[in-house]
Design a protein around this motif. Sequence first.
Motif, PDB file in Angstrom:
ATOM      1  N   PHE A   1     -51.206   3.907 -20.376  1.00 53.09           N
ATOM      2  CA  PHE A   1     -50.803   2.579 -20.561  1.00 53.09           C
ATOM      3  C   PHE A   1     -49.546   2.125 -21.045  1.00 53.09           C
TER       4      PHE A   1
ATOM      5  N   THR B   1     -47.161   4.055 -17.138  1.00 50.94           N
ATOM      6  CA  THR B   1     -47.548   3.194 -15.840  1.00 50.94           C
ATOM      7  C   THR B   1     -47.711   1.896 -16.239  1.00 50.94           C
ATOM      8  N   ALA B   2     -48.387   1.475 -16.912  1.00 50.85           N
ATOM      9  CA  ALA B   2     -48.732  -0.011 -17.206  1.00 50.85           C
ATOM     10  C   ALA B   2     -47.666  -0.623 -18.048  1.00 50.85           C
ATOM     11  N   SER B   3     -46.884  -0.004 -18.737  1.00 51.78           N
ATOM     12  CA  SER B   3     -45.645  -0.598 -19.480  1.00 51.78           C
ATOM     13  C   SER B   3     -46.238  -1.405 -20.674  1.00 51.78           C
ATOM     14  N   LEU B   4     -47.325  -1.207 -21.146  1.00 48.70           N
ATOM     15  CA  LEU B   4     -47.752  -2.001 -22.467  1.00 48.70           C
ATOM     16  C   LEU B   4     -46.960  -1.719 -23.701  1.00 48.70           C
TER      17      LEU B   4
END
Length: 289
Positions: free
Chosen positions: A53, A56-59
């Motif tokens: 998260f 990879t997802a740059s949250l």
Amino acid sequence: MEKLGYLLLAGVTNGSVYGLVGLSLSIIYGSSRVINFAQGDFVMLGAMSAVMFVVTASLPWPLALLATVVTTSMVALALDHVVYRPLARRKAPPLTIMMGTLGAAIVIYGAALLVWGPDQQFVPAIFSLDPLYLGPLVTNSQQLAIIGAFALFLLATWFVLYRTRLGLSIRATGVNPRVALLMGIRSERIIQFSFLFSALISSVSGVLVGPLLGVGLLLTVKGFMAAILGGLGSPFAAAAGGVAIGMLEALMAGYGTSLYAEPAIFLIILLLLFVRPYGLLGDYEAQKR
């Protein structure tokens, strides 16, 4: 003296990690009388979900932490509905259910290999890893966060168990789920809450521990050792056992060699069980309850 202080700080940090795993193991055991061998994999899921998260997802961290807790909680719910509940309804003995959780741990580990691969992943740190000087001691914010989370979860567990009706229901279910059911307590929901609460502890632990220590089966073993040493029936005794193991491990590694630390701790636990079969604090907690 400075070396001793450094070793004690390292021991408290590692002991907090073992105590968190022992705490989560003991919460499930206290309500279901089953040891969840997949508990260390919940810690691993917390760490690896943080990678997914945040990296990879740059949250941002608040959303990533929430998503991590939700992911681990969904796996805990699946474990409850797919493994524990069907076996418990068929009146399977606790050993059979424990073998079911061991099989679930293998499945979770295999699924993690498929998703994240066999290569080591970098787990991002929430807090700074820069040296932080506390007098003669050197630590960092991430280590202090682990100790703080340990204290916070201990306080939260005490409040839930001894200051709420839910906690009374949890303790009643742990004593005798059938009698608790006759008294109007929905035992299955109580045990489900135990799985979810332990998953919350493990996922947050994985996020905090991941940048500093390895996660996986070893943490399950250390958490189980902590619960046995302190007293498996009490979350607080299990947490105290984790701190004791962390301190012993650090002192043996600092003044001897780390090669003999784990065998020596196993020997100490074995000798202790001859004298106090319920652990250091287990007898006291059983009388108090």
